[in-house]
Design an enzyme around this catalytic site. Sequence first.
Site, mmCIF file in Angstrom:
data_model
loop_
_atom_site.group_PDB
_atom_site.id
_atom_site.type_symbol
_atom_site.label_atom_id
_atom_site.label_comp_id
_atom_site.label_asym_id
_atom_site.label_seq_id
_atom_site.Cartn_x
_atom_site.Cartn_y
_atom_site.Cartn_z
ATOM 1 N N GLU A 47 -26.211 -4.885 1.997
ATOM 2 C CA GLU A 47 -26.492 -3.742 0.953
ATOM 3 C C GLU A 47 -27.774 -3.391 0.656
ATOM 4 O O GLU A 47 -28.383 -4.465 -0.101
ATOM 5 C CB GLU A 47 -25.334 -3.976 -0.316
ATOM 6 C CG GLU A 47 -25.412 -2.616 -1.065
ATOM 7 C CD GLU A 47 -24.434 -2.646 -2.358
ATOM 8 O OE1 GLU A 47 -23.686 -3.851 -2.630
ATOM 9 O OE2 GLU A 47 -24.498 -1.810 -3.099
ATOM 10 N N ARG A 273 -20.702 -19.560 2.278
ATOM 11 C CA ARG A 273 -22.037 -19.144 1.854
ATOM 12 C C ARG A 273 -23.113 -20.105 1.534
ATOM 13 O O ARG A 273 -22.427 -21.301 0.982
ATOM 14 C CB ARG A 273 -22.071 -18.120 0.676
ATOM 15 C CG ARG A 273 -21.586 -18.386 -0.590
ATOM 16 C CD ARG A 273 -21.173 -17.483 -1.557
ATOM 17 N NE ARG A 273 -22.343 -16.555 -1.887
ATOM 18 C CZ ARG A 273 -22.467 -15.199 -1.713
ATOM 19 N NH1 ARG A 273 -21.456 -14.709 -0.893
ATOM 20 N NH2 ARG A 273 -23.593 -14.722 -2.151
ATOM 21 N N LYS A 283 -28.272 -11.785 -6.176
ATOM 22 C CA LYS A 283 -29.329 -10.566 -6.316
ATOM 23 C C LYS A 283 -29.545 -9.977 -7.598
ATOM 24 O O LYS A 283 -30.863 -9.463 -8.130
ATOM 25 C CB LYS A 283 -28.858 -9.409 -5.238
ATOM 26 C CG LYS A 283 -29.356 -9.676 -3.855
ATOM 27 C CD LYS A 283 -29.201 -8.563 -3.148
ATOM 28 C CE LYS A 283 -27.730 -8.190 -2.451
ATOM 29 N NZ LYS A 283 -27.629 -7.262 -1.579
HETATM 30 P P1 ATP Z 1 -23.913 -8.405 -3.702
HETATM 31 O O1 ATP Z 1 -23.418 -9.022 -4.822
HETATM 32 O O2 ATP Z 1 -24.986 -7.410 -3.785
HETATM 33 O O3 ATP Z 1 -22.986 -7.781 -2.661
HETATM 34 P P2 ATP Z 1 -24.638 -10.178 -1.475
HETATM 35 O O4 ATP Z 1 -25.597 -11.332 -1.466
HETATM 36 O O5 ATP Z 1 -23.202 -10.322 -0.998
HETATM 37 O O6 ATP Z 1 -24.754 -9.534 -2.878
HETATM 38 P P3 ATP Z 1 -25.070 -8.263 0.776
HETATM 39 O O7 ATP Z 1 -26.023 -7.386 1.111
HETATM 40 O O8 ATP Z 1 -23.642 -7.677 0.493
HETATM 41 O O9 ATP Z 1 -25.347 -9.344 -0.353
HETATM 42 O O10 ATP Z 1 -24.957 -9.439 1.821
HETATM 43 C C1 ATP Z 1 -24.976 -9.341 3.373
HETATM 44 C C2 ATP Z 1 -24.479 -10.270 4.044
HETATM 45 O O11 ATP Z 1 -25.009 -11.530 3.705
HETATM 46 C C3 ATP Z 1 -23.092 -10.314 3.641
HETATM 47 O O12 ATP Z 1 -22.340 -10.303 5.077
HETATM 48 C C4 ATP Z 1 -22.915 -11.900 3.046
HETATM 49 O O13 ATP Z 1 -21.675 -12.363 3.160
HETATM 50 C C5 ATP Z 1 -24.056 -12.398 3.518
HETATM 51 N N1 ATP Z 1 -24.686 -13.361 2.351
HETATM 52 C C6 ATP Z 1 -24.877 -13.014 1.284
HETATM 53 N N2 ATP Z 1 -25.162 -13.995 0.242
HETATM 54 C C7 ATP Z 1 -25.057 -15.080 1.412
HETATM 55 C C8 ATP Z 1 -25.070 -16.438 1.227
HETATM 56 N N3 ATP Z 1 -25.421 -17.234 0.166
HETATM 57 N N4 ATP Z 1 -24.847 -17.513 2.182
HETATM 58 C C9 ATP Z 1 -24.620 -16.717 3.523
HETATM 59 N N5 ATP Z 1 -24.417 -15.496 3.478
HETATM 60 C C10 ATP Z 1 -24.667 -14.506 2.560
#
Ligand code: ATP
Length: 569
Positions: A47, A273, A283
Site C-alpha cells: 500500500e 512476518r 509504518k
Molecule cells: P499497513 O499497516 O499499512 O497495511 P503493512 O506493513 O502491512 O502495513 P503493506 O504495504 O500492506 O504494509 O505490505 C505489503 C506486503 O508486505 C504485504 O503482503 C505484507 O504482508 C508484507 N509485509 C508487511 N510487513 C511485513 C513484515 N514485517 N514481514 C514480512 N512481510 C511483511
Amino acid sequence: MSLGSGTADAGIQTPPPPERGDFIREIVAADVRDGRHETIVTRFPPEPNGYLHIGHAKSICLNFGVAREFGGRCHLRFDDTNPAKEEQEYIDSIQDDVRWLGFDWGEHLYFASDYFEQLYEWAVHLIRTGNAYVDDLSADEIREHRGTLTAPGRNSPWRDRSVEDSLDLFERMRAGEFPNGARVLRARVDMASPNINLRDPVLYRIVHATHPRTGDAWCVYPTYDFAHGQSDAIEGVTHSICTLEFEVHRPLYDWLIEHLPVPSRPRQYEFARLALTYTVLSKRVLLRLVNDGHVRGWDDPRMPTISGLRRRGFPAEGIRDFATMIGVAKSDSIVEVGQLEYAVRNVLNRTAPRRFAVLRPLKVVIENYPEGQLEEMDVVNNPEDPTAGSRKVPFTRELWIERDDFMEDPPAKFFRLAPGREVRLRSAYFVTCRDVVKDAAGEIVELRCTYDPATRGGDAPDGRRPKATLHWLSADHAVPAEVRLYDHLFTRPDPGADGDLFADLNPASETVLERCYVEPSLADAAAGETVQFERLGYFAADLDSQPGRPVFNRTLTLKDTWAKVQAKA
Ligand code: ATP
Ligand code: MG
C-alpha cells in the site's frame, strides 16, 4: 528473471530446484508437479502509504524469489484503495526500493485502482445475486452489531432491504450523494460465523478524497478484502502470499472468489512476518518518527526502511542473504538484529575496500623524519580480495592517529601507543613515542615520536614485532570529513514493551563527529560508496557529502577485541 509466456500450448517447463525448501516453495513445487498451473504468478502488493522496510524486503525476496526459481513472474501491484493516506512519493520510492533490492517486475506493474470499474461491477453483481447489501448503520453501530469472539453478531436492520434498494443506493453512493460514513456496502455472509471476518464484512466505503491516480473520479473505495483477491484473480496470480494476520481473512478471500465471475482462482498462503529486536516495523510508527523529527527522514540511516538501510551502507546482497538465512516459517518469532548485521558484514568484508580514516585525531610529529619529505606508501586495498590491488597513501613528518590509540598510563592489556613504546604504522614504519605535549589545561595535544627507517613497509629486518598496528594519515594530505556514528534507534530489544515506545528511543543513536580526516582518495566519495575504515568499521558516503568535504555514515562496527576486554573488566 524470465517472464512466463502464458500461451495455452507453452507446456510446463521443468523448474530449477528451489534455492531452499520452505513450506511455500514446497506448495508451489507440488502445484507445478501436479500440473496445476502453466506459469507460477506471484505478486508483491504494497500500500503506497509509507516507505518499504526490512519486513517488506522479506516479502519481496519471497515473492520475487519464488517466481524466479520456478520460471514464473512476480507482479508489483500497488494496493492503492485508501486515498486518504496514499501519495505519489511513496509509489516512486517503493519502485526504487524493489529495483535496488535487485528485482524486476518487467511490464507487470499494476495498481488496484486500475480495477476500480471492474471491482464496482462485481460489487453490483454481488448485490444482484443477493450476496451484498447497502447498510445505513454507522461505523460504531456496525462494530457494535458485529459481536465478539464469544458472542455472535446481530443482523443489521438493513440486511434484508431489497436488491433494488441496494442497487439504487450503491449507485447514489458512487454518484457522491452521501457524506463519508453515511453508508457502506456489505457482503451478506453470516452474522453468526465464528470467524468475525465473515460477519457481513464491509466491501465499499464512502471516502471523499482525491486519489493519487484516479483523482476525483471516485468517492467509493473498495476495502482491502474486496480489492485484494479480485485483483489477484484479474492478474492470474496463482499464489497470493501474505503475512499470517491474513489467515483469518482467507475464508472471505475464498468466499468472494467463489461468488464472483472472476477469470482465475488464486489461492492465498500465509507466512510469518518479520520482527527484529531493537527495531519497530510499523509504518504508522515510522511515519511518526519522521513527522516528529526524531530522525532525518524516511531514509535516515537509523530507520529500518530499505532507503534508510541503503543510506546507511547496507548492500542489497546482504539484505537478500539475510532473507535467505532467516527462511520462511509458519509461526511468528523475533529475529536478532545481529543476524542482519552478520549477513551485511559478510558481504562488506568481501567487497568493501579498506581505507584509512581518523575519527578523533591526535597529532604525531616524527622528529627524525626529514621536514618536507613525502613518501607514497603502498597499502593493500582488501586482504580478502587479491584482485582489489593496492593504492598509494602519502606519508609525511606530521601525522594524525586515533586519540584512542594512545594512553599515557596504559593498563596491562592496552598494547597500543604509550610513552617509550614502539608500534607499527600500517604499511609504513615502526614509531616509538618519545614525549607527550600538553596544553595549559593538561590536555594531550601532540605526541613526539621517532621512526626506524629500516622498517619501511611494516617489517623489521631484525624480526621484532610490535604488539599493535595503527592506522594513520598524513596531516598535510588528510581530507577533513564529517562522520556520523549510528547505534540502534531504540534502547531495548523490545521497544514499547513497557508502554511508551517513544520513551525507548535511544538518545545516543546518532553521534556526529565533525572534525575527522580521511585519505585523499576519498575526497570526492560519491554517495553510497562503501569502504572499511581500517580498525573502525564499515562506512558509506552520505548524500550530504560535498566535493572535498565528504560525510560518512558508519554502517557497522568491526568486532573490537579491546571493547570486549573492557566489557569483561
Ligand atoms: P499497513 O499497516 O499499512 O497495511 P503493512 O506493513 O502491512 O502495513 P503493506 O504495504 O500492506 O504494509 O505490505 C505489503 C506486503 O508486505 C504485504 O503482503 C505484507 O504482508 C508484507 N509485509 C508487511 N510487513 C511485513 C513484515 N514485517 N514481514 C514480512 N512481510 C511483511
Ligand atoms: Mg498491509
